[in-house]
Design a protein around this motif. Structure first.
Motif, PDB file in Angstrom:
ATOM      1  N   VAL A   1      -4.593  -4.203  -4.601  1.00  0.00           N
ATOM      2  CA  VAL A   1      -4.862  -3.102  -4.023  1.00  0.00           C
ATOM      3  C   VAL A   1      -6.033  -2.123  -4.898  1.00  0.00           C
ATOM      4  O   VAL A   1      -5.833  -2.260  -6.019  1.00  0.00           O
TER       5      VAL A   1
ATOM      6  N   THR B   1      -7.200   0.948  -6.011  1.00  0.00           N
ATOM      7  CA  THR B   1      -6.765   2.298  -5.979  1.00  0.00           C
ATOM      8  C   THR B   1      -7.696   3.480  -5.780  1.00  0.00           C
ATOM      9  O   THR B   1      -8.890   3.194  -6.156  1.00  0.00           O
TER      10      THR B   1
ATOM     11  N   VAL C   1       0.966  -1.279   0.030  1.00  0.00           N
ATOM     12  CA  VAL C   1      -0.102  -0.132  -0.215  1.00  0.00           C
ATOM     13  C   VAL C   1       0.877   1.328   0.053  1.00  0.00           C
ATOM     14  O   VAL C   1       0.628   2.398  -0.498  1.00  0.00           O
TER      15      VAL C   1
ATOM     16  N   ARG D   1      -6.732   0.881  -0.948  1.00  0.00           N
ATOM     17  CA  ARG D   1      -7.040  -0.100   0.130  1.00  0.00           C
ATOM     18  C   ARG D   1      -6.693  -1.419  -0.373  1.00  0.00           C
ATOM     19  O   ARG D   1      -7.167  -1.963  -1.436  1.00  0.00           O
ATOM     20  N   ALA D   2      -6.064  -2.383   0.633  1.00  0.00           N
ATOM     21  CA  ALA D   2      -5.836  -3.467   0.318  1.00  0.00           C
ATOM     22  C   ALA D   2      -7.018  -4.553   0.145  1.00  0.00           C
ATOM     23  O   ALA D   2      -7.651  -4.282   1.220  1.00  0.00           O
TER      24      ALA D   2
END
Length: 456
Positions: A107, A109, A83, A89-90
């Protein structure tokens, strides 16, 4: 000898000839439609059989690492590294399948993209990033299913599957030895003679025909209409899970296939929900979730979909070559208790049969022998298509499509059409295409008949 006896002998031969013409005509139509797709499916399918080996070579810079004597870093540390390199956000963490493999973090984005970030599990640095599912083998997979070209193209693939079965069935009838010795299991003549290509086509077809039907049938579960409806029929009354699996937990509207790659049987399965505790307990975190998945014995290389809300769950899923190790487990994000734990053994009879077929179709079930056999079959399919095209090109009349002639007695079509109708019921899109082809064939014959009468 009576006149009736004299007239009886040519009638059966004429009937056989008429049936042969009818079958030949529909074999021609099926080939005209199917063969170009068969070449594409065979080439992309042959490549996808060796997806792990090819990706490991082409993407070695991001997928392979040197094994270190030190232990691997924690999953949360690897996610934090990903990250940092790709802000967002993972949403998924994939455990390294081997000691020499990288970890993969997906991830989401801020601009709406999904990126796959590859991280060295020993040292924590990022090896590289790519758009999610953009490796060479994912591209080949999407080309194989025509997914790049939208739902209409995917529907065409479903039609091709049904027509392929028709092609093999009519081809066997045409191949069937009727007293001839050559061209049954041996190829006669040289390449300058048309019989060479006929024999090559016939012998190749009889050798790979059964495999082609198997691949067509086992490929149908991925189809848009037939596959979706059969999946719904098999699992649709239990939140998308096979009947008998305990699902007496809160369910979200999210599908498992939206969060991670899943088996065919679970494509419509809903993801359960966590009930937030009243005491305000905090989530267990990814490290604890991975430790629980390891304790439960998930096969290495499993993917963990991360909760995105207070009611989300940690979903661990893995679909290795060994069917018996397929598994999906959903964990409560506060207590780490399994809300739903399902493996291949929990599928219904149809699900197990179809998953076995799919696994074999993908070259996984029997290891390297499975891959080599299907690679040879794919090569045979290309040879079958090419020899059919060359044979048609050499035999067709000048300035004509070379459509086989209509039988003298049109009644022979009744039995053939009955068989086509059964196939159309089993595979609706194929049935619809058969009606369209029949209507076009009838219209063209009538136009030609009208033109002939006008010329006379």
């Amino acid at each position: 000898m009576s006149d009736a006896t004299l007239d009886a002998s040519p009638r059966p031969r004429a009937a056989v000839s008429d049936l042969y013409r009818a079958v030949w005509r529909w074999h021609f139509y099926a080939g005209l439609f199917v063969l170009p797709f068969l070449i594409t499916l065979a080439v992309t399918g042959a490549a996808y059989l060796f997806r792990d080996e090819i990706d490991a070579i082409i993407h070695a810079d991001i997928k392979r690492v040197e094994v270190a004597q030190t232990g691997t870093l924690s999953p949360e540390a690897l996610v934090a590294s990903a990250v940092t390199a790709v802000p967002g956000r993972a949403i998924k963490y994939t455990d390294p399948p081997t000691a020499a493999a990288s970890a993969e973090v997906t991830v989401a984005t801020d601009d709406g993209r999904r990126m796959a970030v590859y991280v060295n599990p020993y040292e924590g640095y990022v090896l590289g990033t790519r758009p999610d599912r953009s490796t060479v083998m994912w591209t080949v997979r999407y080309l194989h299913s025509l997914r790049y070209f939208g739902p209409v193209a995917r529907g065409v693939i479903e039609i091709v599957g049904g027509w392929t079965i028709l092609l093999v069935a009519t081809g066997i009838y045409l191949w069937w030895p009727r007293g001839q010795a050559g061209g049954v299991l041996s190829v006669r003549g040289d390449r300058r003679r048309r019989v060479f290509w006929r024999d090559t086509h016939a012998v190749t077809g009889i050798v790979v025909g059964g495999f082609i039907v198997f691949l067509a049938v086992t490929g149908m579960p991925w189809s848009q209409v037939w596959g979706g409806k059969v999946n719904e029929w098999a699992n649709g009354h239990n939140f998308g899970y096979p009947s008998g699996v305990r699902v007496d937990v809160p369910m979200s509207d999210q599908r498992l296939t939206d969060t991670a790659q899943t088996s065919w049987s679970l494509e419509q399965a809903q993801v359960p929900e966590t009930v937030p505790p009243a005491d305000g307990a905090t989530p267990i975190g990814l490290d604890a979730a991975v430790a629980e998945f390891d304790r439960l014995g998930l096969h290495s290389g499993y993917a963990v979909s991360l909760p995105s809300s207070p009611t989300g769950v940690y979903s661990g899923s893995v679909y290795p070559d060994d069917l018996s190790r397929q598994r999906v487990v959903h964990l409560d994000q506060y207590s780490a208790q399994p809300l739903l734990d399902m493996s291949y053994a929990d599928y219904g009879p149809m699900g197990r049969w179809l998953e076995f077929g799919i696994n074999t179709h993908m070259g996984q079930q029997f290891g390297l022998a499975n891959q080599i056999l299907l690679l040879a079959v794919c090569g045979g399919i290309v040879l079958l298509a090419v020899s059919g095209g060359v044979m048609w090109w050499k035999r067709r009349p000048s300035r004509s499509m070379g459509v086989p002639p209509m039988p003298a007695d049109r009644r022979v079509f009744r039995g053939l059409l009955a068989i086509l109708a059964v196939g159309g019921i089993l595979f609706p899109l194929t049935g619809a295409s058969l009606l369209v082809m029949l209507a076009l064939d009838t219209a063209i014959r009538r136009l030609r008949g009208t033109a002939s009468r006008a010329a006379a």
